[in-house]
Design an enzyme around this catalytic site. Structure first.
Site, PDB file in Angstrom:
ATOM      1  N   CYS A  76     137.828  21.886 159.007  1.00 25.28           N
ATOM      2  CA  CYS A  76     137.756  20.430 158.924  1.00 25.28           C
ATOM      3  C   CYS A  76     138.408  20.009 157.607  1.00 25.28           C
ATOM      4  O   CYS A  76     137.867  20.284 156.535  1.00 25.28           O
ATOM      5  CB  CYS A  76     136.282  20.020 158.958  1.00 25.28           C
ATOM      6  N   GLU A 208     138.825  13.044 168.263  1.00 23.14           N
ATOM      7  CA  GLU A 208     138.430  14.389 167.827  1.00 23.14           C
ATOM      8  C   GLU A 208     137.624  15.125 168.881  1.00 23.14           C
ATOM      9  O   GLU A 208     136.682  14.566 169.458  1.00 23.14           O
ATOM     10  CB  GLU A 208     137.587  14.300 166.556  1.00 23.14           C
ATOM     11  N   ARG A 209     137.986  16.352 169.085  1.00 20.13           N
ATOM     12  CA  ARG A 209     137.216  17.303 169.889  1.00 20.13           C
ATOM     13  C   ARG A 209     135.761  17.274 169.402  1.00 20.13           C
ATOM     14  O   ARG A 209     135.496  17.436 168.215  1.00 20.13           O
ATOM     15  CB  ARG A 209     137.865  18.662 169.611  1.00 20.13           C
ATOM     16  N   CYS A 217     141.115  11.963 160.683  1.00 19.79           N
ATOM     17  CA  CYS A 217     140.905  13.408 160.867  1.00 19.79           C
ATOM     18  C   CYS A 217     141.952  14.127 160.019  1.00 19.79           C
ATOM     19  O   CYS A 217     143.159  13.989 160.258  1.00 19.79           O
ATOM     20  CB  CYS A 217     141.045  13.786 162.342  1.00 19.79           C
TER      21      CYS A 217
END
Ligand SMILES: N[C@@H](CCC[C@H](N)C(=O)O)C(=O)O
Length: 282
Positions: A76, A208-209, A217
């Site tokens: 991330c 986002e997944r 992101c």
């Protein structure tokens, strides 16, 4: 009922709850279940995910990321910078650079005052994972076709440690929100709709997944810059401003073909959440 102490941080609207288990790792917790409950906007603390901060045997620190739906993420970009900001604040970032282990790799953080930069390493093709994107990459190395109700779309399929599809458009991104969700769920990827403004500026919206549409992101922005550099749409070695719904993120493809991201982080609040395990929603 288990008390969970959290600190909520945000960078350009992408916000995470940091659970600090540096001194005493909490190994018995079902983090996936906790992530689903604690991030619930009605019954918990609204957030895009949680980050567990742990000691590492490979790097200075380790972080584990869970998305809002309880899925585990390999890395991330924004979360790494938020962890840097948090470590600065608790005076555990005293050296010029620190390393953070994620499920994907080890990332390097540096800072100037309280502005954190993360080196996210190479972008790789998801089509050929042994292929780091370079200025010599061919479009066919990283671009594939996907079927959509609008016809066949081309997506640049890029790994920044986690998976991303980058789709170019000159249309309003909002019109594609449902389609971004469908693609994200079908292919289990983060989906970015990208518009090139000029050789130093991009406009990006990300689904986002595991977390849905977010304000920003970091790894998707890095994948977008990698794609745009490889396609000669933006300049390598220069600062690229990526305009995101939550604000601007600054990225660079450096001389080593690594993607670097810089942006401001803010502490929102901290507190104690009382985790009851499996809870019923309203
Ligand atoms: N917001 C993050 C990415 C979080 C993980 C992602 N949803 C995944 O599952 O891969 C970022 O800033 O990179």
């Amino acid at each position: 009922m288990q008390p969970i102490f959290f600190t909520k941080l945000s960078t350009i609207g992408n916000n995470y709850l940091i659970l600090n288990y540096l001194e005493q790792p909490e190994l018995s917790l079902d983090y996936a279940n906790l992530a689903k409950h604690i991030t619930n906007p009605r019954t918990g603390i609204l957030a895009d995910g949680i980050i567990i901060l742990l000691p590492s045997e490979l790097a200075d620190f380790k972080m584990i990321i869970y998305n809002r739906d309880g899925s585990r993420a390999k890395t991330c970009g924004n979360g790494l910078r938020l962890i840097g900001h948090y470590l600065l604040e608790i005076e555990r970032f005293n050296q010029p650079q620190i390393t953070i282990e994620t499920d994907s790799n080890v990332s390097i953080l540096t800072h100037e005052e309280d502005l954190i930069t993360v080196d996210l390493g190479f972008a790789h093709s998801l089509i050929d994972p042994c292929h780091p994107l370079s200025l010599k990459s061919q479009v066919t190395d990283y671009c594939g076709d996907i079927e959509t109700p609008y016809g066949i779309w081309q997506a640049d399929m890029i790994s920044m440690g986690n998976p991303h599809f980058i789709i170019y458009t000159d249309d309003d991104h909002e019109a594609f929100e449902e389609e971004m969700e469908r693609i994200s769920k079908n292919y289990d990827v983060n989906v970015g709709m990208l518009t090139v403004i000029n050789p130093n500026e991009l406009l990006l919206t990300t689904y986002e997944r595991g977390s849905g549409l977010t304000s920003a992101c970091g790894t998707n922005a890095a994948a977008a810059v990698a794609s745009a550099v490889a396609r000669r749409q933006v300049n390598p070695y220069e600062l690229i401003t990526v305009h995101l719904p939550g604000g601007d993120l600054y990225l660079k493809w450096n001389e080593e073909a690594h993607l670097l991201a810089t942006g401001h982080c803010t502490k929102i609040c901290c507190g104690t959440y009382f985790f009851e395990g499996e809870k019923k929603d309203f």
